[in-house]
Write an enzyme that holds these catalytic residues in place. Sequence first.
Site, PDB file in Angstrom:
ATOM      1  N   HIS A  55       0.913  -1.078  -0.150  1.00 32.09           N
ATOM      2  CA  HIS A  55       0.064  -0.087   0.173  1.00 32.09           C
ATOM      3  C   HIS A  55       0.944   1.300   0.147  1.00 32.09           C
ATOM      4  O   HIS A  55       1.934   1.273   0.666  1.00 32.09           O
ATOM      5  CB  HIS A  55      -1.013   0.048   1.031  1.00 32.09           C
ATOM      6  CG  HIS A  55      -2.087   1.028   1.260  1.00 32.09           C
ATOM      7  ND1 HIS A  55      -1.821   2.113   1.193  1.00 32.09           N
ATOM      8  CD2 HIS A  55      -3.164   0.702   0.795  1.00 32.09           C
ATOM      9  CE1 HIS A  55      -3.068   2.765   0.899  1.00 32.09           C
ATOM     10  NE2 HIS A  55      -4.027   1.703   0.929  1.00 32.09           N
ATOM     11  N   ARG A 110      -5.917  10.111  -0.758  1.00 31.51           N
ATOM     12  CA  ARG A 110      -5.685  10.543  -2.019  1.00 31.51           C
ATOM     13  C   ARG A 110      -6.792  10.554  -3.102  1.00 31.51           C
ATOM     14  O   ARG A 110      -6.610  11.743  -3.890  1.00 31.51           O
ATOM     15  CB  ARG A 110      -4.500   9.375  -2.787  1.00 31.51           C
ATOM     16  CG  ARG A 110      -3.112   9.591  -2.273  1.00 31.51           C
ATOM     17  CD  ARG A 110      -2.238   8.482  -2.795  1.00 31.51           C
ATOM     18  NE  ARG A 110      -3.019   7.084  -2.179  1.00 31.51           N
ATOM     19  CZ  ARG A 110      -3.190   6.223  -2.812  1.00 31.51           C
ATOM     20  NH1 ARG A 110      -2.898   6.138  -4.081  1.00 31.51           N
ATOM     21  NH2 ARG A 110      -3.355   5.205  -2.284  1.00 31.51           N
TER      22      ARG A 110
END
Lengths: 238, 503
Positions: free
Chosen positions: B228, B244
């Site tokens: 990740h 994000r």
Amino acid sequence: MKIKIKRENGFVEYKTKSLLTLLETLEEIKATQEPSLAFSHGCRSSVCGSCAVRVNEKEVLACAHKVQEGDVVEPLKNMEVLKDLVVDAQNPLRTLERSGAHLQRYEEVALDYDDEKRNALQSDCILCGSCYSACPVFSVNEAFLGPFALTRVWRYVSDKREGEPKTKIDAIQQNGVWDCTLCNECTLVCPQGISPKQDIEKLRAKSSQFGYMDPSFGSFGGGFGAGFGGGFDGSPQF
Amino acid sequence: MRTDVLVVGAGGAGLSAAIAAKESGANVIVVTKEYPTRSQTCMAQGGINAVLYGEDTIKNHIADTLKSAKGLADEAAVETMCKNAPDAIAWLDSIGVVFSRTKDKRIAQRRLGGASHPRACYAQDYTGLKILHTLFDYANKLDITFANERYLLELIVEEGVCKGALFLNIRNGEIETITANSVVLATGGYSKLYQNHSTNSKAASGDGIAAAYRAGAKLRNMEFVQFHPTALKSSAILISESARGAGGKLLNSKKERFVDELKPRDEVSLAIYEEMAKGEEIFLDITHLGEAFINEELPQERKLALLYEGVDPLEEPLPIKPAAHYTMGGIAVEATMQSSIERLYAVGECSESRVHGANRLGGNSLLEIVVFGKIAGKNAAQTPTNSLHDLQAHIDSAQAKIQTLFAKEPKRNFYEAKQKLADLFYEKCGIVRKKDDLQEVLDYIDEVQGSLELYGIADKTKRYNTNFVDYLEFENMLQIAKTVASAALANEKSVGAHRRGDV
Ligand SMILES: Cc1cc2nc3c(=O)[nH]c(=O)nc-3n(C[C@H](O)[C@H](O)[C@H](O)COP(=O)(O)OP(=O)(O)OC[C@H]3O[C@@H](n4cnc5c(N)ncnc54)[C@H](O)[C@@H]3O)c2cc1C
Ligand code: SF4
Ligand code: SF4
Ligand code: FES
């Protein structure tokens, strides 16, 4: 920095690095100083409920507590200590079965945003046992169902999908909602911001709707209460 | 003890399997080294994928999954998972999972990376937690038997048929046996091999995979480990993708952006890796998203960043690094979830069921554990009674191993070796792999495995000996590490999460 940890033969003092969480500190002590130190942990992010202990007599998650100079670390109360900071969570967990904390009968209802919010908070419970440890009732009544089980019953009773709320309410009359002193200790220690006390109050109100009464008022006319309650019980079924 | 179906592991996969087996009429015992609700499944936040409403189609879900898998998934397996997804959500709804809802009475869905539509159903910030706890409540309703704090030592396999397992009762240090007509392994993945470079729970040490491997089961795709891109730098705690998605920026030490933050996980992780290789530190900047958004969407992350990094994401960019997050590889299973060993089933993250291939899609693993968990449980419940020839021989051999371990005087600290292995793995068997590096990792594993007589446990007591349990996990991690590094070395083709930097 120094902290004290309650072990098999009393408190032991350990020197540790500062600026760590208590869980990191325990892991460090285990890896470098004291391989036999026992404690439970899993996620280190406050969601698995493994690591609750008492620090300076207050329940905290070890992974969410920043260690302070002189901290005194002990296992949870109201549970048997298996070793050092590890307690037997088996009995506390059994309260979930005893209180029937599950959806009794599914009723197909399409829920909306407001319905979701009715029990979103109660279902945040991580079963860390902090509330169970803080609850004073267990010292007088071991059979008490306790805060997290009752919160969980409210989580299902308040759910519109529950087709048999009365069965749930029936199951929590003995050693349940009326045995709580509403002292609020459980709320103060919950890392998830849940208030089992408030949920118990809501369950009491719901119990009254189903004809149950606070047994401590029984002395004012017990026979009447029981008979009346019995009659009321059946009525919502018609 | 004897039962019809023995389930090892009580995360989402184990509980789904146990429930299905019980509802098929079998007696079931579920064993876990923790307690059921402490299983790593509780950590999932993002969501569980299912096509529920008109705008999206099951075809899309299948296509997205296959695309992300980069040719290493099996179309039929993916189809089974995606087609059963709506039923899985309906079932979870029927047992009481508190899914997030919209104003117009729909189950709310959001878009995760790699999905062409908003498809992940979620339960506030706690999808895995709420699914796991509701499954547990339902299992209690069905009166399923749990044996908690029992550590799987070995599977009992005779002539290619699995007949039960041996456990260490952590509470009293005794060996316990459970024999069964069939065994379902649901013991989770092996990301914790990377220790503090992994987002996972302590329990993700690959125990079940290691035990199956020792018993002769085939493993598949072990080199595929998903990183990740955004985990907190010191603790590797996950910062959700929604940071994000909502406009969070990745910056290097010079405060420059260096990658399109919305690219798939493997590409963003690679870009960060390359930047870090240049000596840069990496930050996730969400300061511009504002207090309201951060408190609403990322409340847990804000709390954890303050706690572990001493940084308030509202005020300052967060120091981050990519971290091992999900292991695609595992015990090879067929469509029935049976492994290469007869009557040994495997499901969930410990299995390789050909749905994730080279790269798992966010939201597909929670789906896999429910859909395939049920398939595994149903099939396991169908197996007829068997008989065991020599239980005592299995017990004796496990007992002998433990005695040898307890007799050793530790000269080296295995906690240090575990950390060294993790650091080596992160650096040399992580996002980019090279032949020489992998060989170095393998040499280190060989060296440690060859000198195991120097490693041991200092605590020789029986009751709740976590030093002993940690050691058992350490040995499993070494075995798993070897399969991962060897598979990475043998596979010279870069695909998905496996990237070779030298060929
Ligand atoms: C931080 C994080 C976020 C995630 N978010 C998402 C998401 O949003 N969506 C999604 O789809 N997936 C997500 N995932 C992945 C997903 O949560 C896991 O893949 C999935 O929950 C694995 O479930 P499982 O039942 O296979 O294993 P686990 O939940 O890991 O359970 C394993 C069980 O096996 C037991 N066990 C292990 N070893 C032994 C042993 N030796 N003896 C006895 N018992 C043993 C454990 O005690 C436990 O009960 C996330 C993962 C992490 C870490
Ligand atoms: S409010 Fe009730 S349940 Fe909570 S701690 Fe007090 S007595 Fe126990
Ligand atoms: S109600 Fe709160 S304190 Fe009690 S078990 Fe649940 S999370 Fe822990
Ligand atoms: S380690 Fe999971 S709650 Fe602390």
